[in-house]
Design an enzyme around this catalytic site. Structure first.
Site, PDB file in Angstrom:
ATOM      1  N   MET A  21      67.655  65.603  51.341  1.00  0.00           N
ATOM      2  CA  MET A  21      67.996  66.972  51.694  1.00  0.00           C
ATOM      3  C   MET A  21      67.038  67.440  52.763  1.00  0.00           C
ATOM      4  SD  MET A  21      70.446  67.770  49.790  1.00  0.00           S
ATOM      5  CE  MET A  21      69.909  66.948  48.334  1.00  0.00           C
ATOM      6  N   PHE A  71      62.519  63.794  46.482  1.00  0.00           N
ATOM      7  CA  PHE A  71      61.486  63.104  47.251  1.00  0.00           C
ATOM      8  C   PHE A  71      62.144  62.240  48.324  1.00  0.00           C
ATOM      9  CE2 PHE A  71      57.641  62.947  44.165  1.00  0.00           C
ATOM     10  CZ  PHE A  71      57.691  64.326  44.054  1.00  0.00           C
ATOM     11  N   GLU A  72      61.649  62.354  49.541  1.00  0.00           N
ATOM     12  CA  GLU A  72      62.163  61.567  50.656  1.00  0.00           C
ATOM     13  C   GLU A  72      60.983  60.984  51.424  1.00  0.00           C
ATOM     14  OE1 GLU A  72      65.004  63.832  52.900  1.00  0.00           O
ATOM     15  OE2 GLU A  72      66.026  64.555  51.109  1.00  0.00           O
ATOM     16  N   GLY A  73      61.237  60.523  52.642  1.00  0.00           N
ATOM     17  CA  GLY A  73      60.163  59.964  53.459  1.00  0.00           C
ATOM     18  C   GLY A  73      59.433  58.856  52.736  1.00  0.00           C
TER      19      GLY A  73
END
Length: 601
Positions: free
Chosen positions: A1, A386-388
């Site tokens: 997101m 959580f991304e990256g």
């Protein structure tokens, strides 16, 4: 997101160039050729080719009347292999004839140093040869050929493995001693006695295989509370599978499972509300969110630094969002939504909110700071977005059932602490990208990484460890590259087939990185929603309402399925998630209105 979402997936293979292995006499002249059907005269009998990449052709051939043609595609290198019985502490010579560019011939599982030789370019038939010695306890090796990612098809013929033959492998006996441990509301642990000669065990539930493991224990998950289940186990090796063991029956408990953080409608709509920032879609006040939305995720709680674990949330500044409500109005609107049966969660992360819980101190700070946000605003739970590089595997972290990467272990511990603090009504959702979940089908735990991104599949241990606490998983089926489904075909964003294939994997379960000893168990359909962008402005891979409805029809009714064939029908699929409520409003509420109009039965 994300506030803005660039296309982020880019996988690259790294070709490890090395010299050809020096050729040394290794096998006695009288030693037999152990390779089965090395000339491919009996088709692919004895050989297994990844992703259906192999075929037998009659021209060109090196010897006899047939040869192998194998075609790399996407992230598959067209590996064709067979397992051969050998003797310990013995010398072997592997020979094969190949044509094409970047063609490899090798042997793995030698017990000493695995070997491989290759040619960069062979416009005509070229012989490849390598030698190895088996280890003190090695009784089988795998010989293989493969091409390289993105290159053209290659040919192979007359593959032979010369050396002393090993004792034949026999089908193992049926396992004994199958027992069930203490069940929970959604899982039953099983254990049994080891079987001599077995290399893996298959767990069967009600006659259907549900798990394959290498050890003598497994846990059946995703079960229904207060329900009796029957299990059997069989043993397997390269010679085949044993008869099934005697059955054992166990009954799940009644409490705590089935719908963690319940109170949702049978089919729910989930959306993210840009509460803390503006990004061109316009600010939407909490009180103005339509009743269509059953879960409202506040975007975002963000860290004070990447490694601190300290999460903060505040409303959009009036300088960015002139129509923002006051904190008191915002909290009152949340209570009104909850009184109407809606759930309001704090979402942690997003594209810009990288969180790495690398230490126990960061873990504890995360729990404390997230609790403060939940308590201040009276929220129903937590969404993990959580991304990256927030989640990343480390070399040696090869089993999703027992992760070792600190950022993964500490996140699991933190969420369990929050669940324990707030109890059974705590709503827990997750919104990983396909990169972190379905890519694990191909790449998880294949380290040392050799060019593959260690984030691929990194959510799998988190989802697995928290599956009994998980209310809803809504994978982002967008901002993604093409992903291989259980049909061994690649599926692209924006159409019904992509959502059908990605969701089928979650509801069916899948072997991780092709390893049937590491089968990721299926989630319950009430735990799964499909994640989509609300408009073309919201992300790459926008799917039209008509295609969304096709996907729902196929998954819940098994109609209008197109080219993909699902492994089941799930009328209890929970629903849809979208990025975002703001973008849906910007687009005339097309996404939510289509959801409201869809006929689930």
């Amino acid at each position: 997101m994300a506030r803005t979402r660039p296309l982020t997936l880019l996988l690259a293979g790294v070709l490890a160039a090395g010299g050809l292995v020096a050729l040394t006499p290794a096998a006695q002249a009288a030693d037999p050729d152990l390779a089965r059907n090395g000339g491919f005269e009996s088709g692919l009998d004895g050989w297994s080719c990844t992703a259906g990449s192999g075929a037998v052709v009659t021209s060109p051939v090196h010897g006899g009347t047939k040869a192998l043609l194998a075609t790399p595609a996407g992230s598959d290198n067209a590996r064709c292999s067979q397992t051969v019985t050998v003797k310990p502490n013995s010398a072997y010579t592997l020979i094969g004839w190949v044509r094409g560019d970047y063609v490899h011939l090798g042997a793995s599982g030698t017990g000493t140093t695995d070997v491989s030789t290759w040619t960069q370019s062979a416009p005509a038939w070229q012989q490849l040869t390598t030698t190895f010695r088996t280890g003190a306890s090695t009784t089988s090796v795998t010989v293989y050929t493969h091409g390289w990612y993105g290159t053209s098809a290659y040919h192979a013929d007359d593959v032979s493995l010369v050396g002393p033959g090993g004792d034949p492998v026999r089908v193992p006996a049926a396992p004994a001693g199958l027992t069930a441990g203490s069940p929970t509301s959604s899982s039953i642990p099983l254990s049994w006695s080891a079987v001599p000669g077995a290399t893996s065990y298959h767990v069967h539930q009600g006659g259907s295989r549900i798990l394959t493991v290498s050890g003598t224990s497994a846990t059946a998950t995703g079960l229904t509370p207060s329900t009796a289940y029957s299990f059997q186990v069989s043993a397997a090796n390269s010679a085949g599978e044993s008869p099934k063991s005697a059955a054992v029956t166990a009954t799940t408990t009644s409490g705590g499972g089935g719908d963690p953080g319940g109170g949702l409608p049978a089919h729910a709509l989930v959306g993210y509300l840009h509460a803390g920032f503006a990004n061109g879609s316009g600010y939407t006040r909490m009180a103005d969110v339509p009743d269509s939305w059953d879960i409202i995720n506040l975007a975002f709680g963000e860290p004070t630094s990447v490694t601190s674990g300290d999460i903060r949330f505040s409303l959009c500044p009036a300088t960015e969002c002139p129509n923002v409500e006051s904190a008191a109005e915002f909290k009152a609107a949340i209570k009104a939504k909850q009184a109407a049966g809606k759930k309001v969660l704090i979402s942690i992360g997003g594209q810009n909110g990288q969180v790495q819980l690398a230490t126990t101190a960061a873990r504890d700070t995360f729990v404390t700071s997230v609790s403060k946000i939940i308590d201040e605003y009276g929220l129903d739970g937590l969404d993990i977005d959580f991304e990256g590089h927030s989640l990343s595997l480390q070399t040696g972290d090869t089993d999703f059932r027992s992760p070792t990467s600190p950022v993964i272990v500490h996140l699991i511990q933190a969420v369990k602490s929050l669940k324990a603090r707030y109890g059974s009504d705590f709503v827990l959702t997750m919104a990983p990208e396909t990169f972190f979940v379905q890519l694990g089908y191909q790449y998880y735990g294949s380290g040392p990484w050799g060019g593959q991104d260690p984030r691929a599949g990194a959510y799998l241990p988190v989802i697995h460890a928290l599956r009994d606490d998980l209310t809803l998983l809504h994978v982002q089926d967008y901002n993604s590259g093409s992903i291989m489904g259980l049909d061994n075909q690649y599926h692209s964003m924006g159409g019904a087939d992509f959502h059908i294939a990605m969701t089928d994997m979650l509801l069916t379960g899948f072997p991780v990185a092709g390893d049937t000893a590491r089968v990721f168990p299926a989630l319950r359909p009430d735990q799964v929603a499909i994640g989509l962008p609300a408009s073309t402005n919201a992300g790459n891979g926008h799917t039209s309402p008509a295609e969304v409805n096709k996907a729902l029809d196929c998954l819940t009714k098994k109609t209008d399925c197109g080219s993909y064939r699902t492994h089941g029908t799930w009328p209890g699929l929970r629903g849809l998630m979208t990025w975002s409520i703001n973008w849906d409003r910007f687009n005339g509420w097309e996404f939510s209105r289509n959801f409201d109009a869809y006929r689930w039965s």
